[in-house]
Design a protein around this motif. Structure first.
Motif, PDB file in Angstrom:
ATOM      1  N   VAL A 252      18.261 -25.058  41.431  1.00 45.44           N
ATOM      2  CA  VAL A 252      19.458 -24.261  41.136  1.00 45.44           C
ATOM      3  C   VAL A 252      20.315 -24.124  42.391  1.00 45.44           C
ATOM      4  O   VAL A 252      21.545 -24.282  42.348  1.00 45.44           O
ATOM      5  CB  VAL A 252      19.067 -22.871  40.580  1.00 45.44           C
ATOM      6  CG1 VAL A 252      20.275 -21.944  40.500  1.00 45.44           C
ATOM      7  CG2 VAL A 252      18.407 -23.013  39.216  1.00 45.44           C
ATOM      8  N   MET A 253      19.676 -23.853  43.519  1.00 46.24           N
ATOM      9  CA  MET A 253      20.418 -23.693  44.768  1.00 46.24           C
ATOM     10  C   MET A 253      21.143 -24.982  45.160  1.00 46.24           C
ATOM     11  O   MET A 253      22.311 -24.957  45.547  1.00 46.24           O
ATOM     12  CB  MET A 253      19.462 -23.271  45.889  1.00 46.24           C
ATOM     13  CG  MET A 253      20.179 -22.917  47.176  1.00 46.24           C
ATOM     14  SD  MET A 253      19.073 -22.517  48.547  1.00 46.24           S
ATOM     15  CE  MET A 253      17.983 -21.321  47.837  1.00 46.24           C
TER      16      MET A 253
ATOM     17  N   VAL B 122      18.556 -30.741  54.012  1.00 45.86           N
ATOM     18  CA  VAL B 122      17.333 -31.410  54.483  1.00 45.86           C
ATOM     19  C   VAL B 122      16.479 -30.412  55.251  1.00 45.86           C
ATOM     20  O   VAL B 122      15.266 -30.304  55.037  1.00 45.86           O
ATOM     21  CB  VAL B 122      17.670 -32.635  55.375  1.00 45.86           C
ATOM     22  CG1 VAL B 122      16.439 -33.133  56.120  1.00 45.86           C
ATOM     23  CG2 VAL B 122      18.266 -33.754  54.543  1.00 45.86           C
ATOM     24  N   ARG B 123      17.100 -29.676  56.144  1.00 43.25           N
ATOM     25  CA  ARG B 123      16.374 -28.685  56.940  1.00 43.25           C
ATOM     26  C   ARG B 123      15.794 -27.580  56.070  1.00 43.25           C
ATOM     27  O   ARG B 123      14.683 -27.114  56.300  1.00 43.25           O
ATOM     28  CB  ARG B 123      17.303 -28.102  58.004  1.00 43.25           C
ATOM     29  CG  ARG B 123      17.674 -29.109  59.072  1.00 43.25           C
ATOM     30  CD  ARG B 123      18.725 -28.571  60.011  1.00 43.25           C
ATOM     31  NE  ARG B 123      19.037 -29.562  61.042  1.00 43.25           N
ATOM     32  CZ  ARG B 123      20.082 -29.479  61.843  1.00 43.25           C
ATOM     33  NH1 ARG B 123      20.907 -28.442  61.761  1.00 43.25           N
ATOM     34  NH2 ARG B 123      20.300 -30.410  62.743  1.00 43.25           N
ATOM     35  N   MET B 124      16.560 -27.149  55.076  1.00 45.16           N
ATOM     36  CA  MET B 124      16.074 -26.100  54.190  1.00 45.16           C
ATOM     37  C   MET B 124      14.850 -26.570  53.408  1.00 45.16           C
ATOM     38  O   MET B 124      13.834 -25.863  53.348  1.00 45.16           O
ATOM     39  CB  MET B 124      17.166 -25.659  53.211  1.00 45.16           C
ATOM     40  CG  MET B 124      16.682 -24.564  52.266  1.00 45.16           C
ATOM     41  SD  MET B 124      17.751 -24.298  50.844  1.00 45.16           S
ATOM     42  CE  MET B 124      17.554 -25.823  49.948  1.00 45.16           C
ATOM     43  N   LEU B 125      14.935 -27.763  52.825  1.00 48.68           N
ATOM     44  CA  LEU B 125      13.804 -28.263  52.051  1.00 48.68           C
ATOM     45  C   LEU B 125      12.551 -28.388  52.916  1.00 48.68           C
ATOM     46  O   LEU B 125      11.465 -27.956  52.514  1.00 48.68           O
ATOM     47  CB  LEU B 125      14.136 -29.610  51.409  1.00 48.68           C
ATOM     48  CG  LEU B 125      15.163 -29.585  50.278  1.00 48.68           C
ATOM     49  CD1 LEU B 125      15.462 -31.004  49.817  1.00 48.68           C
ATOM     50  CD2 LEU B 125      14.701 -28.714  49.127  1.00 48.68           C
ATOM     51  N   GLY B 126      12.702 -28.974  54.089  1.00 50.75           N
ATOM     52  CA  GLY B 126      11.559 -29.109  54.987  1.00 50.75           C
ATOM     53  C   GLY B 126      10.959 -27.775  55.346  1.00 50.75           C
ATOM     54  O   GLY B 126       9.727 -27.599  55.353  1.00 50.75           O
ATOM     55  N   SER B 127      11.807 -26.792  55.620  1.00 56.67           N
ATOM     56  CA  SER B 127      11.329 -25.463  55.998  1.00 56.67           C
ATOM     57  C   SER B 127      10.605 -24.777  54.843  1.00 56.67           C
ATOM     58  O   SER B 127       9.545 -24.184  55.034  1.00 56.67           O
ATOM     59  CB  SER B 127      12.512 -24.589  56.444  1.00 56.67           C
ATOM     60  OG  SER B 127      13.134 -25.144  57.567  1.00 56.67           O
TER      61      SER B 127
ATOM     62  N   LYS C  40      16.283 -32.912  39.412  1.00 54.91           N
ATOM     63  CA  LYS C  40      15.176 -31.958  39.493  1.00 54.91           C
ATOM     64  C   LYS C  40      13.825 -32.662  39.402  1.00 54.91           C
ATOM     65  O   LYS C  40      12.863 -32.260  40.064  1.00 54.91           O
ATOM     66  CB  LYS C  40      15.304 -30.911  38.396  1.00 54.91           C
ATOM     67  CG  LYS C  40      14.221 -29.852  38.473  1.00 54.91           C
ATOM     68  CD  LYS C  40      14.386 -28.820  37.381  1.00 54.91           C
ATOM     69  CE  LYS C  40      13.232 -27.847  37.414  1.00 54.91           C
ATOM     70  NZ  LYS C  40      13.300 -26.920  36.272  1.00 54.91           N
ATOM     71  N   ASP C  41      13.748 -33.696  38.586  1.00 51.39           N
ATOM     72  CA  ASP C  41      12.499 -34.449  38.455  1.00 51.39           C
ATOM     73  C   ASP C  41      12.092 -35.063  39.799  1.00 51.39           C
ATOM     74  O   ASP C  41      10.930 -35.027  40.191  1.00 51.39           O
ATOM     75  CB  ASP C  41      12.659 -35.531  37.390  1.00 51.39           C
ATOM     76  CG  ASP C  41      11.357 -36.204  37.011  1.00 51.39           C
ATOM     77  OD1 ASP C  41      10.309 -35.523  36.987  1.00 51.39           O
ATOM     78  OD2 ASP C  41      11.391 -37.419  36.738  1.00 51.39           O
TER      79      ASP C  41
END
Length: 189
Positions: A181-182, A142-147, A79-80
């Motif tokens: 969490v996800m 990766v796609r989710m984080l970028g979006s 998380k950090d």
């Protein structure tokens, strides 16, 4: 004759500064020539055209942002690392909105493959190793984080969060907590 002091690097850096001031879409060779008080033709010994200038600014921004993210991630995990990664992107976009836009400029495949964009993907995947995601789930993440990061930053920079009393910083922290969490509870197919 090449005007003394003008180099491709100096023009690229000035173009990046101009992008932050007026917006990446407004950056042209003509606008850059006005900034240096020179004729447009004098820049063509350094730049092919406005697309070449924008490509160079995009490469500069990708490199600059990758360096910032790498420094933020150093020695962090879980998380950090996720929070440091997210904050580095958001802070860069807020400090350099034109460069941030430039970092998303569509590059041809060969240029993209040789750019710092590859480092961005590697750092995102390194971050996700802390969440034990294997392929193809890692690519989905990766796609989710970028979006999510890009969507939030775009809305924030566009004034989308200025209509309520809730501090966008608080929402940002909640979003990062939720992503953690996800990622820790990633669904498998």
């Amino acid at each position: 004759m090449v005007r003394a002091g003008l180099t491709t690097e100096r023009l690229t850096r000035a173009g990046a500064e101009l992008a932050d001031e007026v917006g990446f879409e407004q950056v042209t060779v003509s606008a850059l020539a006005r900034r240096f008080d020179v004729k447009v033709a004098s820049l063509y010994s350094h730049l092919k055209n406005s697309r070449d200038l924008k490509t160079r600014i995009a490469l500069f921004a990708l490199e600059e942002l990758a360096d910032r993210v790498a420094a933020a991630l150093a020695g962090r995990a879980g998380k950090d690392a996720l929070a440091a990664f997210a904050d580095a992107y958001r802070d860069y976009a807020r400090e350099h909105p034109g460069r941030y836009d430039a970092a998303r400029f569509r590059l041809d495949p060969e240029t993209a493959a040789a750019s710092a964009g590859v480092r961005h993907a590697q750092m995102t995947r390194a971050l996700l190793r802390g969440y034990d995601l294997a392929e193809p789930e890692q690519t989905h993440a990766v796609r989710m984080l970028g979006s999510v990061f890009h969507g939030y930053v775009s809305l924030e920079l566009g004034g989308g969060f200025s209509h309520t009393a809730v501090d966008p910083q608080e929402s940002w922290h909640r979003m990062v907590d939720s992503l953690d969490v996800m990622l820790r509870n990633w669904p498998t197919s």
